[in-house]
Design a protein around this motif. Structure first.
Motif, mmCIF file in Angstrom:
data_model
loop_
_atom_site.group_PDB
_atom_site.id
_atom_site.type_symbol
_atom_site.label_atom_id
_atom_site.label_comp_id
_atom_site.label_asym_id
_atom_site.label_seq_id
_atom_site.Cartn_x
_atom_site.Cartn_y
_atom_site.Cartn_z
ATOM 1 N N HIS A 36 0.924 -1.355 -0.035
ATOM 2 C CA HIS A 36 -0.059 0.099 -0.053
ATOM 3 C C HIS A 36 0.843 1.375 0.068
ATOM 4 O O HIS A 36 1.936 1.293 0.811
ATOM 5 C CB HIS A 36 -0.916 0.043 1.086
ATOM 6 C CG HIS A 36 -1.945 -1.223 1.181
ATOM 7 N ND1 HIS A 36 -1.469 -2.459 1.453
ATOM 8 C CD2 HIS A 36 -3.214 -1.154 1.134
ATOM 9 C CE1 HIS A 36 -2.674 -3.151 1.302
ATOM 10 N NE2 HIS A 36 -3.668 -2.600 1.248
ATOM 11 N N GLU B 184 -12.804 -6.693 -0.231
ATOM 12 C CA GLU B 184 -11.373 -6.587 -0.870
ATOM 13 C C GLU B 184 -11.310 -5.974 -1.954
ATOM 14 O O GLU B 184 -12.169 -5.815 -3.074
ATOM 15 C CB GLU B 184 -10.535 -7.924 -0.613
ATOM 16 C CG GLU B 184 -10.526 -8.327 0.613
ATOM 17 C CD GLU B 184 -11.544 -9.382 0.583
ATOM 18 O OE1 GLU B 184 -12.459 -9.439 -0.032
ATOM 19 O OE2 GLU B 184 -11.298 -10.438 1.620
ATOM 20 N N VAL C 206 -8.361 -7.051 -7.908
ATOM 21 C CA VAL C 206 -6.892 -7.170 -8.187
ATOM 22 C C VAL C 206 -6.782 -7.641 -9.672
ATOM 23 O O VAL C 206 -7.328 -8.418 -10.635
ATOM 24 C CB VAL C 206 -6.313 -8.595 -7.598
ATOM 25 C CG1 VAL C 206 -4.818 -8.537 -7.978
ATOM 26 C CG2 VAL C 206 -6.361 -8.284 -6.204
ATOM 27 N N PRO D 199 -5.488 -14.680 -6.522
ATOM 28 C CA PRO D 199 -6.378 -14.701 -5.327
ATOM 29 C C PRO D 199 -7.331 -15.633 -4.747
ATOM 30 O O PRO D 199 -8.193 -15.758 -5.579
ATOM 31 C CB PRO D 199 -6.848 -13.257 -5.250
ATOM 32 C CG PRO D 199 -6.003 -12.508 -6.205
ATOM 33 C CD PRO D 199 -5.701 -13.493 -7.138
#
Ligand code: TXA
Ligand code: MG
Length: 529
Positions: free
Chosen positions: A214, A331, A334, A393
Motif C-alpha cells: 500500500h 477487498e 486485483v 487470489p
C-alpha cells in the motif's frame, strides 16, 4: 515519541563516531604492541644469552649496553602492555555496547513486554502476546490530504496521537491493524523482511501467498518500480479514476527494492493506494510503503470493523486502529494489465466493479479498436498454471469461512440438468435432521430484504432457532457487499451451527459478492419456491 526516537538515534550516531575513533586508536596501539613484542623477543633472547656460561656484557661492551637498554625497554613495555590490555577490554566492551544499542535502539520507547516480544521476534521466536490489543480511535473526518504531495493534515489531536503510536509500532517492525475503505488490513513495513514476516505469523498465512503493498502517493509508487518500466495507458486511466481506492494493480517487481517475502518470489508485485484517510495518513506518516493483507486469521472472513479484528486476532498483535466500519466491505479488485496482449485480467473481483473498469477504458481510449478487453478470471478465461499457484487470489487456500458451515442457496441461476432442487419449505423443515437430529440447533440466514427467501415467514420447527441477518435490497449490491462479511462474522459470533446464504445477481458488486460466497460455502443447495 519523535523526540525520544530522535534522541536514541543521536546517541546511536555519537557512539558510532566514538567507535570509529576507538578503532583508529586501536590501530596505533596495535602498531606499538608489535614493536613492544619485538623488544620483548629481543629481551628474551638476551636473557637466554645471559643464562649461558659467558655473560654477553663480558664479551662485547656494545652488546652489554644494548642489553641494558633492552631490559629497560622491556620493563617499560610491561606497563605499555598492561595499558594495551585495558584499552582492548574497554574497546571490545564499547563495541559490544554499540552492537547492542544498534539492535535495541528502536525498542527504547516500548514497554517492557513489547520489548520482550520485539526481541523474541528478532531472534526468530514467535511469542504469544498475552494482553489485549489496544484499540485506538481515529476520526477519519479529521484527516485531509494535499493531493500534490500526498501529505496528510490531521486536525484532531486524539487521531494524531493514535496514528503516531501506530507509526511508532510500525517503525519498530511490529504489525498494526488499521481500517481501509475495503476491509481492515494487518500492516507492516513492506520493505523490511522481518516486519513483513510478522504478518505471516500473526495471520498463519502460507508463505507462498504474496501480499499487497500500500502506498500513499504516486511518488511512493514510482519509488518502487523498476526504472525501465513504462506505465501502460490502461494503468494511467485506471489509476486516474480509481486511485486512491479499491483497485490493486500488478507491477513488475524490482527484486532490489521489494523483498521476496512480499512477492512470494513472483516476478510481479501487487500495489494499491487506499482511499481511507486513516490508512493513507498512516502510510504517509511512516513515509514508506506498508504491506497489508486483510486482518483476519488465514481462511476466515475478512474483518470490516475493529471489533472483528479484535475477536479474531486478540493476543496476536498490540494495536488496532479503530476508524469505524469499512465503507466497501469487500477487498480490492486485483488487476493484471501486464500481459503482452494488453488485455486487462481481473484476478480477483472486488470493490471496483468490472463494469466501471470497462467504462473507464472506453471513455479514456478514443479508438474503439484499441480499448483493451477486460477478462474476469474463471468467468471469461481459465489459466491452469495460474490456478495451481496461490498468486491467483483465493485459489489455492480455504477462504472466507466462518466456523459454522455455510450452504449457498441457489435461487436465481438456471438449474443445471443433473440437479434436483428442493422446495424451500421442505428444505427448511428438514434442516435440523441434517445438522443434528438429537439436539437444538441455531441456523443463520443471510438473505436479501426483498427477495422470496428474504420475505419468507420462517417455519416454526421444534429445536430450531432461526437467526436472520439482512443483506439489503437486491438492487443495491453495494449494501450487500458492505454487509456480507459482517453478516458471516455476526452469525458466527451468535453461535449458529449453520449459515444459509442466498444467491445474488452477479452484476456490479454482485460478481465480487458471489466470488466470496462460493469460496465460503462448503455446500450448494438449489431451491424452488
Ligand atoms: O482490499 C484489499 O485488497 C485488502 C486491504 C487490506 O488492502 N487486502 C487484501 O489482501 O485483501 P489479501 O492478502 O487478503 O489479499 C490479496 C490477494 C491475495 O489473495 C494474493 O494472492 C493476491 O492479492 N496477490 C498479491 N500479490 C500478487 C501478485 N503479485 N500476483 C497476483 N496476485 C497477488
Ligand atoms: Mg484476505
Amino acid at each position: 515519541m519523535a523526540m525520544a526516537m530522535a534522541m536514541s538515534k543521536t546517541s546511536g550516531s555519537k557512539l558510532e563516531h566514538e567507535a570509529a575513533k576507538l578503532v583508529a586508536v586501536a590501530d596505533i596501539l596495535a602498531d606499538k604492541a608489535r614493536r613492544v613484542m619485538k623488544a620483548i623477543e629481543n629481551f628474551h633472547l638476551l636473557r637466554e644469552l645471559k643464562k649461558s656460561s659467558v655473560p654477553p656484557h663480558k664479551i662485547n661492551p656494545t652488546l652489554a649496553s644494548n642489553f641494558r637498554k633492552l631490559s629497560a625497554q622491556a620493563r617499560r613495555s610491561e606497563v605499555v602492555l598492561e595499558d594495551l590490555r585495558n584499552a582492548y577490554i574497554f574497546m571490545t566492551s564499547q563495541r559490544e555496547h554499540k552492537v547492542l544499542l544498534d539492535r535495541y535502539n528502536p525498542l527504547v520507547d516500548l514497554t517492557a513486554e513489547e520489548r520482550i516480544h520485539a526481541t523474541a521476534r528478532r531472534v526468530g521466536l514467535d511469542m504469544p502476546i498475552t494482553h489485549e490489543p489496544e484499540n485506538d480511535n481515529c476520526d477519519p473526518s479529521s484527516i485531509t490530504f494535499d493531493e500534490s504531495t500526498g501529505e496528510s493534515k490531521i486536525t484532531s489531536q486524539n487521531t494524531l496521537n493514535s496514528l503516531s503510536i501506530a507509526a511508532k509500532h510500525l517503525t519498530n517492525l511490529q504489525p498494526v491493524a488499521f481500517p481501509t475503505e475495503t476491509v481492515y488490513g494487518l500492516g507492516a513495513l513492506a520493505l523490511n523482511n522481518s516486519a513483513a514476516s510478522c504478518i505471516f505469523s500473526v495471520k498463519g498465512r502460507p508463505p507462498d501467498n504474496p501480499l499487497i503493498v500500500h502506498v500513499s502517493s504516486l511518488d511512493m509508487l514510482h519509488s518502487l518500480l523498476p526504472s525501465s518500466f513504462k506505465m501502460p495507458k490502461s494503468y494511467e486511466l485506471l489509476m486516474k479514476r480509481f486511485w486512491p481506492g479499491a483497485l490493486t494493480l500488478l507491477f513488475p517487481s524490482d527484486p532490489n527494492t521489494i523483498p521476496s517475502i512480499i512477492t512470494a518470489n513472483q516476478p510481479t508485485v501487487a500495489i494499491r493506494m487506499p482511499s481511507h484517510p486513516v490508512a493513507r495518513a498512516l502510510i504517509s506518516l511512516v513515509n514508506t510503503p506498508i504491506a497489508a493483507p486483510s486482518a483476519n486469521s488465514s481462511g476466515k472472513p475478512s474483518p470490516t470493523t475493529a471489533e472483528h479484528v479484535r475477536r479474531d486476532l486478540s493476543g496476536k498483535l498490540n494495536l488496532i486502529l479503530d476508524g469505524g466500519a469499512c465503507g466497501v466491505g469487500l477487498e480490492s479488485t486485483v488487476v493484471d494489465g501486464l500481459q503482452e496482449d494488453g488485455k486487462i485480467r481481473v484476478l480477483r473481483p472486488g470493490g471496483i466493479t468490472v463494469e466501471d473498469i470497462q467504462e473507464t477504458l472506453q471513455e479514456g481510449i478514443r479508438d474503439r479498436e484499441s480499448v483493451p478487453q477486460v477478462l474476469v478470471h474463471r468467468r471469461d478465461y481459465r489459466d491452469e498454471e495460474l490456478e495451481a499457484a496461490p498468486t491467483t487470489p483465493g485459489m489455492k487456500y480455504r477462504h472466507y469461512s466462518p466456523t459454522a458451515l455455510v450452504t449457498l442457496l441457489m435461487t436465481k441461476s438456471p438449474l443445471p440438468k443433473s440437479v434436483v432442487p428442493s422446495n424451500v419449505e421442505s428444505f427448511l423443515l428438514s434442516i435440523k435432521d441434517t445438522i443434528n437430529p438429537s439436539a437444538s440447533v441455531k441456523v443463520g440466514l443471510l438473505t436479501l430484504t426483498d427477495s422470496a427467501l428474504g420475505t419468507l415467514a420462517l417455519p416454526v420447527v421444534n429445536g430450531v432457532e432461526w437467526c436472520r441477518y439482512e443483506l439489503g435490497p437486491s438492487d443495491v449490491p453495494s449494501v450487500t457487499a458492505r454487509r456480507l462479511f459482517d453478516g458471516l462474522l455476526t452469525l458466527d459470533q451468535r453461535g449458529v451451527d449453520m449459515i444459509l446464504i442466498e444467491e445474488v445477481n452477479e452484476t456490479n458488486e454482485g460478481l465480487a459478492i458471489m466470488n466470496r460466497v462460493r469460496k465460503a460455502a462448503s455446500e450448494v443447495q438449489w431451491i424452488t419456491f
